[in-house]
Design a protein around this motif. Sequence first.
Motif, short mmCIF file in Angstrom:
data_model
loop_
_atom_site.label_atom_id
_atom_site.label_comp_id
_atom_site.label_asym_id
_atom_site.label_seq_id
_atom_site.Cartn_x
_atom_site.Cartn_y
_atom_site.Cartn_z
N LEU A 1 0.83 -1.09 0.03
CA LEU A 1 0.05 0.11 -0.22
C LEU A 1 0.92 1.15 0.05
O LEU A 1 0.78 2.25 -0.74
N LEU A 2 1.94 1.35 0.76
CA LEU A 2 2.69 2.42 0.70
C LEU A 2 3.33 2.57 -0.81
O LEU A 2 3.34 3.62 -0.95
N LEU A 3 3.84 1.45 -1.35
CA LEU A 3 4.36 1.54 -2.78
C LEU A 3 3.16 2.11 -3.61
O LEU A 3 3.53 3.12 -4.52
N LYS A 4 2.10 1.82 -3.51
CA LYS A 4 0.67 2.48 -4.32
C LYS A 4 0.79 3.94 -3.95
O LYS A 4 0.60 4.63 -4.98
N PHE A 5 0.75 4.13 -2.75
CA PHE A 5 0.79 5.59 -2.43
C PHE A 5 1.98 6.71 -2.97
O PHE A 5 1.75 7.65 -3.63
N MET A 6 3.24 6.10 -2.92
CA MET A 6 4.33 6.51 -3.56
C MET A 6 4.07 6.94 -5.15
O MET A 6 4.40 7.90 -5.63
N GLN A 7 3.67 5.74 -5.74
CA GLN A 7 3.80 5.81 -7.34
C GLN A 7 2.58 6.76 -7.62
O GLN A 7 2.73 7.57 -8.58
N ARG A 8 1.27 6.95 -6.82
CA ARG A 8 0.37 7.88 -7.08
C ARG A 8 0.86 9.32 -7.02
O ARG A 8 0.65 10.12 -7.49
N THR A 9 1.90 9.39 -5.75
CA THR A 9 2.37 10.80 -5.63
C THR A 9 3.28 11.11 -6.74
O THR A 9 3.09 12.25 -7.37
N TYR A 10 4.08 10.32 -7.18
CA TYR A 10 4.99 10.63 -8.31
C TYR A 10 4.18 10.96 -9.65
O TYR A 10 4.46 11.96 -10.45
N GLU A 11 3.31 10.07 -9.94
CA GLU A 11 2.22 10.17 -11.05
C GLU A 11 1.52 11.38 -11.22
O GLU A 11 1.45 11.87 -12.18
N ASP A 12 1.28 11.85 -10.10
CA ASP A 12 0.44 13.22 -10.02
C ASP A 12 1.18 14.12 -10.34
O ASP A 12 0.90 15.23 -11.21
N LEU A 13 2.74 14.22 -10.26
CA LEU A 13 3.69 15.22 -10.55
C LEU A 13 4.34 15.13 -11.92
O LEU A 13 4.38 16.16 -12.70
#
Length: 174
Positions: free
Chosen positions: A21-33
């Motif tokens: 789940l942490l990995l999903k949140f990290m990926q989402r963070t960078y995908e937003d930017l």
Amino acid sequence: MSEQLLPGYIIRRGSTLDRALLLKFMQRTYEDLFPNEDFSHLEQTVKQYFSSDTPLWWVDFLGKGDQGENFTLSPLSSSSPHSPIACLWVGNAIDQVHGNRHAHIFILYVLPEHRRRGIGTALMQYVENWAIQRGDRQIGLQVFQSNKPALNLYNQLGYQTQSLWMVKFLSAEK
């Protein structure tokens, strides 16, 4: 154990079992930017740095905001109202000038549909209190210059630029 972060939101400590789940949140963070990039390499970052020594907190939405409004759950969340809508992951760093250990924020991410409700500010206050309780004298973080909302938040909370991280891209060809 969880506690109220803001009306309608609770904060709870994660565990090393939350790696995916942490990995999903990290990926989402960078995908937003950076929407057109591949972030599969973030798995290595989580594998290398995520441990019981690097605390992780989740924010869960309880179903209604402080004005009684309902929110839709993100596709990142499950259908449960207690799926995380934000995360805060903190590591340790050493102040290279004085040699003191301090907290370093790896990631603070709030799902878009829950932004501008004070969650980021509340998480920053939470981690500052946590860091003070453990004896830290500063908190560090890295923020992209293009991330204006995050820069505004950190500036409003009194964070200052201490150093600049500079990069030079090298060509692999000779």
